[in-house]
Design a protein around this motif. Structure first.
Motif, mmCIF file in Angstrom:
data_model
loop_
_atom_site.group_PDB
_atom_site.id
_atom_site.type_symbol
_atom_site.label_atom_id
_atom_site.label_comp_id
_atom_site.label_asym_id
_atom_site.label_seq_id
_atom_site.Cartn_x
_atom_site.Cartn_y
_atom_site.Cartn_z
ATOM 1 N N ARG A 261 118.284 94.962 65.118
ATOM 2 C CA ARG A 261 119.314 95.031 66.168
ATOM 3 C C ARG A 261 120.698 95.197 65.561
ATOM 4 N N SER B 193 123.055 98.584 65.900
ATOM 5 C CA SER B 193 124.267 98.389 66.709
ATOM 6 C C SER B 193 125.503 98.950 66.025
ATOM 7 N N LYS C 215 119.380 101.555 71.716
ATOM 8 C CA LYS C 215 118.935 102.834 71.181
ATOM 9 C C LYS C 215 117.499 103.124 71.613
ATOM 10 N N GLU D 147 117.050 96.463 71.774
ATOM 11 C CA GLU D 147 118.094 95.490 72.105
ATOM 12 C C GLU D 147 119.477 96.046 71.782
ATOM 13 N N ALA D 148 119.542 96.945 70.802
ATOM 14 C CA ALA D 148 120.813 97.585 70.435
ATOM 15 C C ALA D 148 121.148 98.752 71.356
#
Length: 353
Positions: free
Chosen positions: A250, A254, A282, A279-280
């Protein structure tokens, strides 16, 4: 067949009856006790039909050899010990390995005993115990190191063994291995075909032999296809706890500079990395392409956009069992070594972003 003597439908002796013996089988088949004994040991001079008849009766009446008596008479335990790290239980690794081994052992007098351990402790502990107690006739080990003390110890003690992996210590020994060098090379090639340029690799921990093979194939792929490595600087491996892999992924994804391709040596590590990617914010197949090794088709079911190659763990179990039996019979280690190749999953996605 129902002999009316001492068995139920499960093939186990009924309560209240004496334990079935070779004499019981001899009486039921009309054969001599020596013939029955040799048939159960798969002696080459006993016909296949006779062996099958004896085995069927033995199974139906719940016959089990008296292991203490066998050991006293022959010095053998008829036990094969599979020493596995508890870390390898993830995603059915142990189950598939056991299935493969027992497929081979089912036609012999040998039984399998699984001995779990953790590499956080001394991996020699279970090996010393097995040899000091004489509790097995042969041992199967995994998670090999280039200079593995278990190999040296068992070689010096003349204990037959087979290794799931290779070493680099000048000792010839039976092994079956997966060609991780070929896998990582082909994985880099696939990412190059997808147009990726900046590739990260999630490798095994450095102390294991397959780290070196995987690293070699990855580096060769980068050179041949003109790609650059996004260095993870040793901060994670496929032995890193999964929650840490997710958090590191993540954080990487990010930032403004992140890899556009990843080669992973482990399916479970891949899942954790994917969770961090998403979660980032992407997307797999858009912002980054992943190639992962897997021992079952679960990644294709969960994420068909991941490129996958399969490692057949059941095949490894079969090959290891055959190699160990060959070593017990006195065959040279050099003829008991095999290497399996990676195979692209049928469901692997097409090239392109």
């Amino acid at each position: 067949m129902n002999d009316g003597m001492n068995s139920g439908t499960s093939g186990q002796p009924l309560a209240g009856y004496e334990r079935p013996t070779l004499k019981t089988i001899a009486y039921m088949t009309g054969l001599g006790i020596t013939t029955v004994s040799r048939a159960l040991k798969d002696a080459p001079d006993i016909g296949a039909d006779t062996k099958e008849r004896v085995r069927q009766v033995a199974q139906q009446i719940g016959y089990q050899p008296n292991r203490a008596g066998v050991r006293l008479r022959t010095g053998k335990t008829n036990v094969i010990a599979l020493v596995l790290s508890v870390d390898e239980e993830l995603m059915g690794f142990t189950t598939q390995m056991v299935f493969g081994i027992t497929e081979v052992l089912s036609a012999t007098q040998y039984h399998l005993v699984v001995t779990p351990h953790t590499h956080a402790k001394d991996p020699m502990i279970p090996i010393r115990y097995i040899l000091d107690t004489g509790s097995a006739d042969g041992v199967i080990i995994s998670k090999m190191q280039p200079d593995d003390p278990r190999v040296r110890f068992m070689t010096e003690r003349n204990m037959p063994f087979a290794a799931h992996g290779r070493t680099d210590m000048g000792i010839e020994h039976p092994y079956h291995d997966f060609d991780n060098e070929a896998y990582t090379y082909e994985a880099v090639k696939r990412l190059a075909q997808c147009g990726r340029k900046h590739i990260a690799v999630l490798l095994p921990a450095r102390q294991f032999s397959y780290h070196d093979f995987a690293r070699r194939g990855f580096d060769r792929g980068l050179r041949e296809f003109g790609l650059t490595e996004f260095p993870l600087n040793g901060i994670i491996s496929n032995d890193t706890p999964l929650d840490q892999i997710k958090e590191i992924s993540r954080a990487l994804m990010s930032g403004s500079d992140f890899p556009d391709g990843l080669v992973s040596i482990s399916g479970t590590s891949t899942i954790a990395f994917v969770a961090g990617v998403e979660e980032a914010g992407k997307s797999i197949g858009k912002d980054i392409d992943l190639v992962s090794k897997q021992s079952a088709d679960f990644l294709n079911w969960l994420r068909p956009e991941i490129h996958t190659m399969n490692e057949d763990i059941k095949l490894a179990g079969r090959e290891l069992a055959k190699a160990l039996l060959g070593r017990i019979e006195g065959k040279s280690p050099t003829v008991l070594q095999s290497l399996s190749q990676p195979v692209w999953s049928f469901r692997a996605p097409k090239f392109g972003k």
